[in-house]
Design an enzyme around this catalytic site. Structure first.
Site, PDB file in Angstrom:
ATOM      1  N   HIS A  58       0.847  -1.394  -0.009  1.00  0.00           N
ATOM      2  CA  HIS A  58      -0.112   0.230   0.001  1.00  0.00           C
ATOM      3  C   HIS A  58       0.917   1.113  -0.003  1.00  0.00           C
ATOM      4  O   HIS A  58       1.818   1.323   0.723  1.00  0.00           O
ATOM      5  CB  HIS A  58      -0.890   0.073   1.147  1.00  0.00           C
ATOM      6  CG  HIS A  58      -0.342   0.182   2.592  1.00  0.00           C
ATOM      7  ND1 HIS A  58      -0.267   1.398   3.085  1.00  0.00           N
ATOM      8  CD2 HIS A  58       0.038  -0.596   3.344  1.00  0.00           C
ATOM      9  CE1 HIS A  58       0.050   1.257   4.241  1.00  0.00           C
ATOM     10  NE2 HIS A  58       0.516   0.093   4.635  1.00  0.00           N
ATOM     11  N   GLU A 103      -5.062   1.902   2.200  1.00  0.00           N
ATOM     12  CA  GLU A 103      -5.056   0.708   3.131  1.00  0.00           C
ATOM     13  C   GLU A 103      -5.303   0.932   4.532  1.00  0.00           C
ATOM     14  O   GLU A 103      -6.107   0.265   5.171  1.00  0.00           O
ATOM     15  CB  GLU A 103      -3.715  -0.205   2.927  1.00  0.00           C
ATOM     16  CG  GLU A 103      -3.760  -1.502   3.691  1.00  0.00           C
ATOM     17  CD  GLU A 103      -3.312  -1.179   5.344  1.00  0.00           C
ATOM     18  OE1 GLU A 103      -3.349  -2.241   6.162  1.00  0.00           O
ATOM     19  OE2 GLU A 103      -2.794   0.025   5.678  1.00  0.00           O
ATOM     20  N   GLU A 104      -4.701   2.099   4.721  1.00  0.00           N
ATOM     21  CA  GLU A 104      -4.940   2.503   6.273  1.00  0.00           C
ATOM     22  C   GLU A 104      -6.530   2.805   6.560  1.00  0.00           C
ATOM     23  O   GLU A 104      -7.224   3.516   5.814  1.00  0.00           O
ATOM     24  CB  GLU A 104      -4.352   3.937   6.502  1.00  0.00           C
ATOM     25  CG  GLU A 104      -2.931   3.882   6.376  1.00  0.00           C
ATOM     26  CD  GLU A 104      -2.237   2.796   7.336  1.00  0.00           C
ATOM     27  OE1 GLU A 104      -2.776   2.362   8.285  1.00  0.00           O
ATOM     28  OE2 GLU A 104      -0.926   2.581   7.019  1.00  0.00           O
ATOM     29  N   ASP A 132       3.686  -5.261   3.952  1.00  0.00           N
ATOM     30  CA  ASP A 132       3.279  -4.265   4.594  1.00  0.00           C
ATOM     31  C   ASP A 132       3.969  -3.916   5.743  1.00  0.00           C
ATOM     32  O   ASP A 132       3.906  -4.918   6.745  1.00  0.00           O
ATOM     33  CB  ASP A 132       1.834  -4.233   5.173  1.00  0.00           C
ATOM     34  CG  ASP A 132       1.213  -3.168   5.671  1.00  0.00           C
ATOM     35  OD1 ASP A 132       1.988  -2.174   5.925  1.00  0.00           O
ATOM     36  OD2 ASP A 132      -0.117  -3.093   6.087  1.00  0.00           O
TER      37      ASP A 132
END
Length: 255
Positions: A58, A103-104, A132
């Protein structure tokens, strides 16, 4: 590099420029998160046969930190591997790189991508590998080993373990319960695995002895904090992890 900020847009431009300089055609997939525009970047190293191996990281960070380990480290590993692949003979299976736009807070970019695929396109994907955080300063080399992962995921975990052991590197299993970009792929029934160098969880005495880390301290004390800068990454760990990623990827893409 929060989604929607100039920093995020600059990161997308940089990734696109590096991939195009290596000869890739980059596809941009736009979407929105709570009304904020974002995008995934996708690129392929075409194989000579059928099937796809996907590998992803990400691009975004949390608002509190610049996100150099989380997840500039994963992005950097993928970019180096993507840049080197054109020097090799074409693999049997296509290798598809994904740089996820959000992604967060919910793996929004990868979920959007999976939802955009038809059943036939999903069936082409033989595995998804997620990266990640690969350069934690007090690292433990974790391999994804999730209880509820789809059939075939155990074989991917075993492949990572075999490569780590062959390189003389210790490893530990971890179940992150789908809480990264592999989650949407697992939910769609695609085998998943990945590597992780640790976040805020405390390193145990046993892990410290095996991995050369400091017991009782987090693997990355700067996770999601302003101190997650370039000074927060361990380059030796990143190089070790990237080499393992590359070896597993080539194994999976080659009959």
């Amino acid at each position: 590099v929060v989604v929607g900020t100039p920093g995020f847009l600059a990161s997308m431009r940089y990734v696109k420029d590096v991939l195009e300089a290596a000869g890739y055609r980059v596809k941009r997939q736009d979407f929105t998160v709570s009304g904020v525009p974002s995008a995934n970047l996708l690129a392929e190293h075409r194989g000579s046969g059928e099937g796809v191996i996907m590998i992803g990281a990400h691009l975004d960070s949390v608002a509190a930190g610049p996100g150099i380990n989380d997840n500039g480290s994963g992005v950097a590993a993928l970019l180096v591997i993507a840049s080197r692949l054109p020097e090799m003979s074409p693999p049997d299976r296509t290798i598809r790189f994904a740089f996820w736009g959000a992604e967060e807070g919910g793996s929004f970019g990868s979920a959007h991508y999976v939802e955009s695929l038809t059943a036939d396109r999903l069936a082409e994907i033989g595995a998804y590998l997620n990266f990640d955080m690969l350069a934690s300063p007090n690292a433990v080399r974790f391999v994804y080993d999730e209880d509820d992962a789809p059939a075939g995921s155990d074989a991917l975990t075993e492949l990572f373990v075999s490569q780590l052991l062959a390189a003389g590197l210790a490893w530990d299993p971890i179940d992150v319960d789908g809480r990264s970009d592999h989650g949407p792929f697992a939910a769609a029934g695609i085998p998943i695995s990945g590597l992780f160098s640790g976040g805020r969880e405390l390193v145990t005495e046993g892990q410290a002895a095996q991995h050369g880390a400091i017991a009782g301290q987090p693997s990355d004390p700067c996770s999601d904090d302003p101190c997650d800068t370039i000074d927060n990454v361990d380059l030796a760990t990143l190089e070790d992890m990237a080499r393992i990623v590359a070896r597993v990827l080539v194994d999976l893409a080659t009959d």
